[in-house]
Motif scaffolding. Structure first.
Motif, PDB file in Angstrom:
ATOM      1  N   GLY A 105       0.812  -1.211   0.000  1.00 54.43           N
ATOM      2  CA  GLY A 105       0.000   0.000   0.000  1.00 54.43           C
ATOM      3  C   GLY A 105       0.844   1.259   0.000  1.00 54.43           C
ATOM      4  O   GLY A 105       0.482   2.266   0.628  1.00 54.43           O
ATOM      5  N   ALA A 106       1.979   1.217  -0.731  1.00 57.10           N
ATOM      6  CA  ALA A 106       2.942   2.315  -0.688  1.00 57.10           C
ATOM      7  C   ALA A 106       2.957   3.101  -1.985  1.00 57.10           C
ATOM      8  O   ALA A 106       3.064   2.512  -3.063  1.00 57.10           O
ATOM      9  N   PRO A 107       2.903   4.434  -1.937  1.00 51.91           N
ATOM     10  CA  PRO A 107       3.106   5.245  -3.130  1.00 51.91           C
ATOM     11  C   PRO A 107       4.540   5.088  -3.633  1.00 51.91           C
ATOM     12  O   PRO A 107       5.488   5.031  -2.838  1.00 51.91           O
ATOM     13  N   VAL A 108       4.707   5.036  -4.954  1.00 47.67           N
ATOM     14  CA  VAL A 108       6.020   4.798  -5.546  1.00 47.67           C
ATOM     15  C   VAL A 108       6.259   5.770  -6.691  1.00 47.67           C
ATOM     16  O   VAL A 108       5.340   6.077  -7.459  1.00 47.67           O
ATOM     17  N   TYR A 109       7.511   6.204  -6.798  1.00 49.86           N
ATOM     18  CA  TYR A 109       7.968   7.123  -7.849  1.00 49.86           C
ATOM     19  C   TYR A 109       9.145   6.444  -8.536  1.00 49.86           C
ATOM     20  O   TYR A 109      10.167   6.144  -7.899  1.00 49.86           O
ATOM     21  N   PHE A 110       9.013   6.179  -9.835  1.00 47.43           N
ATOM     22  CA  PHE A 110      10.074   5.536 -10.599  1.00 47.43           C
ATOM     23  C   PHE A 110      10.959   6.597 -11.243  1.00 47.43           C
ATOM     24  O   PHE A 110      10.480   7.407 -12.037  1.00 47.43           O
ATOM     25  N   VAL A 111      12.243   6.556 -10.907  1.00 46.28           N
ATOM     26  CA  VAL A 111      13.179   7.520 -11.476  1.00 46.28           C
ATOM     27  C   VAL A 111      13.626   7.065 -12.866  1.00 46.28           C
ATOM     28  O   VAL A 111      13.539   5.886 -13.211  1.00 46.28           O
ATOM     29  N   HIS A 112      14.082   8.022 -13.650  1.00 47.01           N
ATOM     30  CA  HIS A 112      14.700   7.864 -14.978  1.00 47.01           C
ATOM     31  C   HIS A 112      14.153   6.687 -15.805  1.00 47.01           C
ATOM     32  O   HIS A 112      14.904   5.839 -16.255  1.00 47.01           O
ATOM     33  N   GLN A 113      12.858   6.683 -16.051  1.00 44.78           N
ATOM     34  CA  GLN A 113      12.307   5.635 -16.919  1.00 44.78           C
ATOM     35  C   GLN A 113      12.749   5.899 -18.361  1.00 44.78           C
ATOM     36  O   GLN A 113      12.620   7.008 -18.886  1.00 44.78           O
ATOM     37  N   SER A 114      13.263   4.842 -19.001  1.00 45.05           N
ATOM     38  CA  SER A 114      13.890   5.018 -20.312  1.00 45.05           C
ATOM     39  C   SER A 114      13.206   4.249 -21.425  1.00 45.05           C
ATOM     40  O   SER A 114      13.653   4.310 -22.574  1.00 45.05           O
ATOM     41  N   THR A 115      12.115   3.536 -21.119  1.00 46.68           N
ATOM     42  CA  THR A 115      11.431   2.766 -22.155  1.00 46.68           C
ATOM     43  C   THR A 115       9.935   3.040 -22.125  1.00 46.68           C
ATOM     44  O   THR A 115       9.357   3.278 -21.052  1.00 46.68           O
ATOM     45  N   PRO A 116       9.282   2.978 -23.274  1.00 52.09           N
ATOM     46  CA  PRO A 116       7.819   3.147 -23.277  1.00 52.09           C
ATOM     47  C   PRO A 116       7.123   2.034 -22.504  1.00 52.09           C
ATOM     48  O   PRO A 116       6.077   2.269 -21.890  1.00 52.09           O
ATOM     49  N   GLY A 117       7.713   0.815 -22.501  1.00 48.72           N
ATOM     50  CA  GLY A 117       7.114  -0.275 -21.745  1.00 48.72           C
ATOM     51  C   GLY A 117       7.079   0.006 -20.263  1.00 48.72           C
ATOM     52  O   GLY A 117       6.081  -0.294 -19.584  1.00 48.72           O
ATOM     53  N   ALA A 118       8.144   0.590 -19.717  1.00 46.38           N
ATOM     54  CA  ALA A 118       8.166   0.938 -18.298  1.00 46.38           C
ATOM     55  C   ALA A 118       7.109   1.991 -17.985  1.00 46.38           C
ATOM     56  O   ALA A 118       6.392   1.901 -16.977  1.00 46.38           O
ATOM     57  N   VAL A 119       6.998   3.005 -18.843  1.00 44.57           N
ATOM     58  CA  VAL A 119       5.983   4.044 -18.640  1.00 44.57           C
ATOM     59  C   VAL A 119       4.585   3.449 -18.719  1.00 44.57           C
ATOM     60  O   VAL A 119       3.702   3.780 -17.910  1.00 44.57           O
ATOM     61  N   ASP A 120       4.361   2.539 -19.655  1.00 47.65           N
ATOM     62  CA  ASP A 120       3.042   1.924 -19.805  1.00 47.65           C
ATOM     63  C   ASP A 120       2.660   1.116 -18.572  1.00 47.65           C
ATOM     64  O   ASP A 120       1.482   1.075 -18.178  1.00 47.65           O
TER      65      ASP A 120
END
Length: 472
Positions: free
Chosen positions: A234-249
């Motif tokens: 139940g934790a909010p998460v922030y992904f740093v330096h995403q470099s692929t459209p798959g990760a963003v999706d």
């Protein structure tokens, strides 16, 4: 009489643009006056006619005076925050990452707070946890009391900064309890290590092979695992330096099903691709994740332009070419990271406006203002930042959106001897920068304000909701 007025500009916030005079007094914005009205009396007036006025930038991901293994970045707070101001960023967020096993997360942050006394712009901090022990919950509580409401976890970098899965899950639970935000560097360590070993066995371990040792699959597999743990905790998460459209999706899909998750990318992933590793100076592009294929870059830029990415951050790390060339024949030993705090604005502005086909349309400018300033302030719960409105800090950037300049590393001020964007023609260079009501950049050059930057305690993640509503 006001201290300062920025007059006749197009004031651009994350969801609205208006022609206005910005009235500044005692370091704060006191009013926005319709530009059709006379300019009020002031000690100084800056004429911004024909230019746009953006909120001062908030860079949520910088590494200042960072020690990792045998390497230390070549900057300090005076240098990096001055470069930030020259680039239109008036607030940075740095990381207190333990330098070795003997330094605790709390001590690492306290060390950065001391160093930050020399800052020229405002500074907030993230903590980092590498290994779990019974003292960590108390340390996280004490950090939260100091206004440090986020913790970074590395899913790779075995032997230096990597946290194991047990630590990740325990930290996520604590951050959920403390109303904090978990920052994550998502690359699947086992895949990265195995791929790197295979390349080394084939004699392909120099910098020209970096992009082959850290595949897109490693990033996306790690994002999947982290999302599962975040959902469980139940934790909010922030992904740093995403470099692929798959990760963003993956982040977009998780948000659609109700998870509190955020996606950050960096300017270099939007304008550089893996062909840089076949060029004359490939060590200029040593970073993790590495640059991706041209097709991946195009798809990521499309996601960025469409609004799937929340924030744009520099991931600034100030190594020089001497440090990088020491082990250019073995990427396992060389330092990774790129200087970028000074160029974040023009690179990101050019990438977005190129993708959307306009550098003057209000909707495009508003999207940029949100990525560059409003969203980083909102997600990281920093009151008073990222918006041009009465009551907010007087942090402003004035620029001509059509003006272009060529990047020359020798003309930059980040304490290193190169820029990954060398020779690129970019739009979005600041002409005037105001920080806390002080003019720090204008046509007469940079005016060092001295060590006036403030340490900024942050609100809790849920407490940030009023900031999310106030976007104009």
């Amino acid at each position: 009489m006001a201290d300062l007025i920025v007059a006749h500009g197009l004031v651009v916030n994350g969801n609205r643009s208006t022609a206005a005079h910005v009235v500044i007094d005692d370091g704060r914005i006191t009013a926005l006056v319709d530009a059709r009205q006379p300019v009020p009396a002031a000690g100084r007036v800056i004429d911004a006619a024909g230019r746009i006025v953006l909120p001062g930038g908030v860079d949520g991901h910088c590494h200042v005076a960072q020690i990792t293994g045998p390497y230390r970045t070549l900057d300090d707070y005076a240098l990096t925050t001055s470069a930030a101001l020259r680039g239109g960023t008036t607030t940075i967020l740095d990381f207190g990452i333990p330098r070795d096993a003997a330094e605790t997360p709390l001590a690492a942050v306290e060390h950065k707070m001391e160093l930050a006394r020399q800052a020229r712009c405002d500074v907030a901090l993230h903590a980092a946890v590498i290994s779990w022990d019974p003292t960590v919950p108390d340390q996280l509580e004490r950090l939260a009391a100091l206004g440090v409401r986020s913790v970074k976890l590395y899913m790779t970098n075995r032997g230096t900064t990597m946290a194991d899965d047990d630590t990740v899950l325990k930290v996520m639970r604590e951050m959920a309890r403390l109303d904090g935000l978990t920052y994550v560097h998502a690359e699947h360590d086992a895949i990265v290590v195995d791929c790197t070993h295979a390349r080394a066995a084939a004699g392909e371990i120099g910098i020209e092979h970096l992009h082959r040792t850290r595949p897109e699959l490693a990033e996306e597999a790690s994002v999947r695992e982290v999302l599962a743990m975040a959902e469980y905790a139940g934790a909010p998460v922030y992904f740093v330096h995403q470099s692929t459209p798959g990760a963003v999706d993956l982040v977009t899909a998780a948000r659609a099903r109700g998870l509190a998750v955020h996606s950050e990318t960096c300017p270099h992933y939007l304008v550089l691709d893996d062909t840089v590793y076949t060029g004359r100076i490939p060590e200029r592009f040593a970073c993790c994740p590495p640059m991706r294929s041209p097709e991946t870059v195009a798809a990521l830029r499309a996601r960025f332009a469409a609004g799937a990415v929340d924030t744009i951050a520099s991931d600034h790390s100030c190594y020089d070419l001497t440090q990088k060339r020491e082990h250019r024949d073995d990427i396992r030993l060389m330092p990774h990271g790129l200087p970028g705090v000074e160029t974040r604005l023009p690179v990101a502005f050019t990438a977005l406006t190129d993708a959307l086909g306009s550098c003057t349309e209000p909707v495009v400018l508003q999207r940029f203002a949100d990525l560059f300033a409003a969203a980083p302030a909102r997600v990281n719960a920093i009151p008073g930042k990222g918006v041009i409105a009465a009551g907010y800090d007087a942090d402003l950037v004035v620029l001509d959106p059509t003006e272009t300049r060529i990047v020359l590393g020798a003309d930059l001020h980040m304490g290193t001897d190169f820029s990954p964007f060398e020779g690129m023609r970019l739009r979005g260079w600041p002409r005037v920068v105001v920080a806390a009501g002080r003019i720090v950049l204008d046509d007469n050059g940079f005016h060092d304000p001295g060590p006036v930057g403030r340490y900024l305690p942050r609100l809790g993640y849920r407490d940030r909701r009023p900031l999310a509503r106030e976007r104009s």
